[in-house]
Design an enzyme around this catalytic site. Structure first.
Site, mmCIF file in Angstrom:
data_model
loop_
_atom_site.group_PDB
_atom_site.id
_atom_site.type_symbol
_atom_site.label_atom_id
_atom_site.label_comp_id
_atom_site.label_asym_id
_atom_site.label_seq_id
_atom_site.Cartn_x
_atom_site.Cartn_y
_atom_site.Cartn_z
ATOM 1 N N ASP A 31 10.982 13.263 1.520
ATOM 2 C CA ASP A 31 10.523 12.422 0.406
ATOM 3 C C ASP A 31 9.527 11.345 0.828
ATOM 4 O OD1 ASP A 31 12.378 13.933 -0.967
ATOM 5 O OD2 ASP A 31 13.317 12.254 -1.977
ATOM 6 N N CYS A 69 12.426 19.457 -2.305
ATOM 7 C CA CYS A 69 12.837 19.661 -0.912
ATOM 8 C C CYS A 69 13.100 21.123 -0.575
ATOM 9 C CB CYS A 69 14.096 18.849 -0.609
ATOM 10 S SG CYS A 69 13.967 17.086 -0.902
ATOM 11 N N HIS A 122 16.662 22.860 3.764
ATOM 12 C CA HIS A 122 17.370 22.058 2.766
ATOM 13 C C HIS A 122 18.859 22.375 2.767
ATOM 14 C CE1 HIS A 122 18.185 19.929 -0.965
ATOM 15 N NE2 HIS A 122 18.868 20.986 -1.358
#
Length: 481
Positions: A31, A69, A122
């Site tokens: 992020d 993600c 992820h």
């Protein structure tokens, strides 16, 4: 010649080849938008990422192929565009593309010792499947999604719907009490062990901050007094945008004390969230510094490629929205830095590039033949001649209702360095629902959709032809289900 002597000669030959190959330090940051010192953000303290940029090439216009993600990481690590084989749905690599030659396995097959610390894939199950015993997992000193204070932990219980604590936390603790510090400590230790081997290494280190919740030691919060935090300049959706352009709610709303809709977040909360995000950026930056220090300490700088990348951009109240999940440049643009031994230093490449390019670039830099399935392009020419002007188109997608094929609305985007052109289609039928065009030369912040301006008719037609290629490559029949 005896068989034993022949084997010994071959073995020594293999070791000499491996010895000539550079190590790879692969740093993924969750992020992280390119709001860093080296990207011109004077209000952000990121001295260590800035240090890496000073010893390598920084890409000013790097974009992920899907601003979330799970799919972004699966795309980067598999080398496949996310509209292929259902990657855009966000399901695990092991479920969707179990036979693909991933980046880490590619290096392992070519004689590298691989290892991972922190978030790389992820899904944790994918990281375990991909790295096995080469994954290092720290002992937890936190609760839930990363909380260490009793006050925050208590709020997890109060959030009966989502079981998440507050969106942010500050604690007067050492870096290693939080997850990223613990993983970095493990990575530093593992790097020392790997440096003693005869084989080159591929060490993947994944930093979770500044992903929600924005939790970090108070040392980093202190860098950003609340009175210095500014509101975003963009507060409303782009003029003439479609109903599909932005999301009105999402992950942030799952945290304790956050209103259901983004528009209901008050100004004090907005400023605190921005401050907390900045603190997490500096916390992650400090961990990068520890990795760089270890490279220097171990004498690996002259034989180690370092690549640092973010898995997508981020909104911090920009457009009146939060998090990611769009085809806007603010969501798809990422920091991307390559530091190559004896390569260019302190250089900037303005050519638009894709996160998909990381895989083939590392293969080329290490003298390895890239797998045939890769969709990206090697950036070695950009690394050698970053100042050269190049024409390049980059693509991204954003699917609404991505897990419900009959309801999926797919947004396709092409960015050519000046324009961002987007088409929104009903995936099951191909029906065109909306279009957008943002002209960065006149509107760098993408505030006005000018797709219907007659003066832009020719460029819209040209970009639509380019998008047709990516649309045709989408797996429309959901066979991956």
């Amino acid at each position: 010649m005896s068989l034993i002597k022949t084997i010994l000669i071959l073995f020594v030959g293999v070791l000499s080849v491996h010895a000539d190959r550079p190590n790879v330090l692969f740093i993924a940051i969750d992020d992280l938008r390119p709001e860093l010192g080296c990207y011109g953000a004077g209000h952000i303290q990121s001295p260590h990422i800035d240090r890496l940029a000073a010893r390598g090439v920084r890409f000013s216009s790097a974009h992920v192929q899907q601003a979330i993600c799970m799919a972004s990481r699966a795309s980067i690590l598999s080398g496949l565009r996310p509209e292929k084989q259902g990657i855009y749905t966000g399901e695990s690599v092991s479920k969707l593309i179990p036979d693909v030659l991933t980046l880490n396995r590619f290096f392992e097959q070519n004689g590298y010792t691989i290892a991972s610390c922190g978030k790389i894939y992820h899904h944790g199950s994918d990281t375990k499947e991909q790295f096995g015993d080469a994954e290092m997992t720290p002992n937890k000193t936190w609760t839930g999604r990363g909380y260490v204070t009793p006050e925050a932990i208590e709020k997890i219980k109060l959030n009966t719907e989502h079981q998440r604590g507050p969106a942010y936390e500050s604690a007067d603790v050492d870096d290693t009490v939080y997850k990223d510090g613990a993983n970095t400590r493990n990575a530093v230790k593992r790097m020392a062990e790997l440096s003693q081997n005869d084989k080159p290494f591929f060490l993947a280190v994944g930093l979770s901050k500044p992903h929600l919740p924005f939790v970090a030691p108070s040392t980093y919060w202190d860098l950003y007094p609340i009175e210095t935090i500014k509101k975003p300049s963009l507060r409303t959706h782009p003029l003439n945008s479609s109903e599909y352009t932005m999301r009105t709610r999402g992950e942030l709303n799952n945290y304790y004390g956050i209103p259901y809709l983004y528009e209901d977040i008050d100004e004090d909360t907005m400023l605190t969230l921005r401050r907390a995000y900045y603190a997490c950026v500096s916390y992650a930056d400090a961990q990068v510094g520890k990795l760089l220090d270890q490279v220097e300490k171990l004498g690996l700088a002259e034989n180690t490629i370092i690549v640092l990348w973010g898995d997508h951009g981020y909104k911090l109240g920009d457009y009146g929205s939060w998090c990611k999940w769009s085809n806007m440049r603010l969501d798809t643009r990422i920091p991307l830095i390559f530091s190559v031994p004896k390569g260019m230093r302190g250089a900037v490449c303005d050519t638009p590039v894709e996160a998909l390019d990381i895989y083939p670039t590392l293969a080329a830099l290490c003298g390895l033949e890239k797998p045939a399935h890769l969709d990206g392009e090697s950036l070695t020419d950009c690394l050698e001649h970053p100042e050269s002007e190049r024409s390049r188109d980059v693509y991204s997608i954003w699917p609404h209702s991505r897990d419900k094929y009959d309801k999926t609305v797919m947004g396709y985007s092409v960015k050519d360095g000046r324009f961002n052109y987007v088409e929104w289609l009903k995936l099951s039928s191909g029906e065109l629902l909306a279009r957008e065009l943002y002209d960065h030369s006149n509107d760098p912040d993408e505030t006005i959709n000018v797709v219907d301006d007659k003066a832009n008719a020719a460029i819209v037609a040209e970009l639509a032809k380019k998008l047709a290629l990516i649309k045709d490559g989408t797996d429309h029949d959901h066979r991956f289900r």
